[in-house]
Design a protein around this motif. Structure first.
Motif, short mmCIF file in Angstrom:
data_model
loop_
_atom_site.label_atom_id
_atom_site.label_comp_id
_atom_site.label_asym_id
_atom_site.label_seq_id
_atom_site.Cartn_x
_atom_site.Cartn_y
_atom_site.Cartn_z
N PRO A 7 0.71 -1.26 -0.04
CA PRO A 7 -0.04 0.05 -0.08
C PRO A 7 0.84 1.32 0.00
O PRO A 7 0.50 2.45 -0.20
CB PRO A 7 -0.88 -0.16 1.27
N THR A 8 2.24 1.39 0.31
CA THR A 8 3.07 2.49 0.20
C THR A 8 4.35 1.91 -0.27
O THR A 8 4.65 0.85 -0.10
CB THR A 8 3.07 2.92 1.69
N HIS A 9 4.98 2.82 -0.71
CA HIS A 9 6.25 2.64 -1.06
C HIS A 9 7.13 4.19 -0.82
O HIS A 9 7.12 5.05 -1.46
CB HIS A 9 6.34 2.81 -2.80
N PRO A 10 7.60 4.13 0.62
CA PRO A 10 8.36 5.57 1.03
C PRO A 10 9.32 5.69 0.12
O PRO A 10 10.34 5.10 -0.60
CB PRO A 10 9.05 5.04 2.14
N GLY A 11 9.46 7.08 -0.24
CA GLY A 11 10.30 7.61 -1.11
C GLY A 11 10.00 7.48 -2.72
O GLY A 11 11.00 7.93 -3.46
N ASN A 12 9.10 6.78 -3.02
CA ASN A 12 8.70 6.69 -4.38
C ASN A 12 7.63 7.96 -4.77
O ASN A 12 6.34 7.64 -4.44
CB ASN A 12 8.16 5.46 -4.62
N VAL A 13 8.09 8.94 -5.26
CA VAL A 13 7.36 10.05 -5.69
C VAL A 13 6.07 10.05 -6.68
O VAL A 13 5.26 10.41 -6.93
CB VAL A 13 8.14 11.16 -6.14
N PHE A 14 6.32 8.71 -7.43
CA PHE A 14 5.37 8.14 -8.45
C PHE A 14 3.91 7.44 -7.90
O PHE A 14 3.35 7.00 -8.60
CB PHE A 14 5.91 7.53 -9.85
N TRP A 15 4.31 6.84 -6.76
CA TRP A 15 3.45 5.86 -6.26
C TRP A 15 1.77 6.66 -6.27
O TRP A 15 0.87 5.84 -6.24
CB TRP A 15 3.78 5.30 -4.88
N GLN A 16 1.99 7.68 -5.74
CA GLN A 16 0.58 8.30 -5.52
C GLN A 16 -0.17 8.42 -6.83
O GLN A 16 -1.35 8.06 -6.98
CB GLN A 16 0.53 9.77 -4.96
N GLN A 17 0.72 8.81 -8.01
CA GLN A 17 0.01 8.87 -9.20
C GLN A 17 -0.35 7.38 -9.99
O GLN A 17 -1.57 7.31 -10.39
CB GLN A 17 1.00 9.20 -10.27
N ALA A 18 0.33 6.21 -9.56
CA ALA A 18 0.07 4.83 -9.86
C ALA A 18 -1.51 4.37 -9.08
O ALA A 18 -2.33 3.86 -9.79
CB ALA A 18 1.18 4.27 -9.58
N ASP A 108 3.73 -7.00 -18.58
CA ASP A 108 4.52 -6.46 -17.73
C ASP A 108 3.95 -5.86 -16.46
O ASP A 108 4.19 -5.01 -15.75
CB ASP A 108 5.36 -5.01 -18.32
N ASP A 109 2.84 -6.84 -16.09
CA ASP A 109 2.11 -6.46 -14.94
C ASP A 109 2.92 -7.34 -13.74
O ASP A 109 2.91 -8.36 -13.59
CB ASP A 109 0.61 -7.37 -14.88
N LEU A 110 3.57 -6.33 -13.11
CA LEU A 110 4.38 -6.94 -11.97
C LEU A 110 3.53 -7.64 -10.91
O LEU A 110 2.66 -7.18 -10.41
CB LEU A 110 5.26 -5.73 -11.22
N ASP A 117 0.91 -1.45 -13.92
CA ASP A 117 2.24 -0.61 -13.76
C ASP A 117 2.34 0.28 -15.00
O ASP A 117 3.26 1.08 -15.12
CB ASP A 117 3.28 -1.81 -13.64
N ASN A 118 1.69 0.01 -16.14
CA ASN A 118 2.13 0.91 -17.45
C ASN A 118 0.43 1.32 -17.63
O ASN A 118 -0.36 0.49 -17.92
CB ASN A 118 2.63 -0.17 -18.55
N TRP A 119 0.57 2.61 -17.84
CA TRP A 119 -0.77 3.20 -18.41
C TRP A 119 -0.35 4.71 -18.99
O TRP A 119 0.63 5.12 -18.96
CB TRP A 119 -1.48 3.46 -17.13
N MET A 120 -1.53 4.98 -19.83
CA MET A 120 -1.47 6.22 -20.52
C MET A 120 -2.67 7.03 -20.70
O MET A 120 -3.53 6.55 -20.92
CB MET A 120 -0.91 5.95 -22.13
N ARG A 131 5.30 4.44 -17.31
CA ARG A 131 5.77 3.02 -17.26
C ARG A 131 6.35 2.81 -15.99
O ARG A 131 7.32 3.21 -15.57
CB ARG A 131 6.77 2.74 -18.47
N GLY A 132 5.82 2.01 -15.32
CA GLY A 132 6.35 1.27 -13.85
C GLY A 132 7.07 -0.03 -13.86
O GLY A 132 7.59 -0.38 -12.78
N HIS A 133 7.24 -0.51 -15.23
CA HIS A 133 7.94 -1.85 -15.02
C HIS A 133 9.10 -1.64 -16.41
O HIS A 133 8.90 -1.25 -17.41
CB HIS A 133 7.07 -2.80 -15.50
N PRO A 134 10.48 -2.29 -16.06
CA PRO A 134 10.89 -2.65 -14.94
C PRO A 134 11.21 -1.62 -13.59
O PRO A 134 11.64 -2.08 -12.47
CB PRO A 134 12.03 -3.40 -15.29
N HIS A 135 11.06 -0.39 -13.99
CA HIS A 135 11.36 0.68 -13.04
C HIS A 135 10.65 1.99 -13.51
O HIS A 135 10.10 1.88 -14.77
CB HIS A 135 12.89 0.88 -12.80
N VAL A 136 10.34 2.90 -12.91
CA VAL A 136 9.72 3.96 -13.45
C VAL A 136 10.27 5.02 -14.35
O VAL A 136 11.34 5.48 -14.22
CB VAL A 136 9.09 4.69 -11.97
N HIS A 137 9.67 5.02 -15.29
CA HIS A 137 9.71 6.02 -16.33
C HIS A 137 8.30 6.89 -16.59
O HIS A 137 7.26 6.27 -16.54
CB HIS A 137 10.24 5.56 -17.69
#
Length: 146
Positions: A7-18, A108-110, A117-120, A131-137
């Motif tokens: 439910p949380t990812h401390p330090g991940n600034v993109f998690w709220q958007q996802a 790429d559904d982690l 993880d990927n949406w547009m 794109r959240g897989h394999p890392h956030v872009h």
């Protein structure tokens, strides 16, 4: 193999958007989800951000008033790092949520957990690919031609 979408990812600034984007997906009914879910993620190149290309996913014009409000919340969240006047200009340039399409990508559904993880978000004046897989872009084009 040890990734856990908690439910949380401390330090991940993109998690709220996802989280907001996936909340919007959760608010879609079955037929809307079928339209919004696309099998293959776009390639990671400049073509991803060309404006005016064929939209994928579900047209925001098909969403209910509540669902459109959730989409606007996603837009505001992804624009939040920018200055307030730039956010308002971007929203004006985009032309409102009814001009947009929203797609979630099944590949790429982690964790195979159906947390996309990927949406547009795509429209005549916006292409925003997360794109959240394999890392956030994230790739962004608002109101310009490439």
């Amino acid at each position: 193999d040890n990734f856990n979408e908690g439910p949380t990812h401390p330090g991940n600034v993109f998690w709220q958007q996802a989280t907001l984007a996936n909340g919007l997906f959760g608010a879609l009914d079955g037929k809307q989800r079928e339209k919004a879910l696309v099998q293959d993620s776009p390639e990671e190149d400049v073509a991803t951000l060309k404006l005016g290309g064929p939209p994928r996913g579900i047209a925001a014009a098909e969403l209910s008033k509540d669902q459109k409000a959730l989409l606007e919340g996603v837009l505001r969240s992804i624009l939040a790092p920018y200055r307030a006047r730039d956010v308002e200009e971007a929203l004006r340039v985009v032309g409102g949520v009814d001009t947009l399409h929203l797609s979630f990508y099944a590949d790429d559904d982690l964790g195979n957990d159906k947390i996309w993880d990927n949406w547009m978000i795509q429209g005549p004046k916006i292409a925003w690919y997360f794109r959240g897989h394999p890392h956030v872009h994230t790739w962004v084009n608002v109101g310009t031609k490439l």
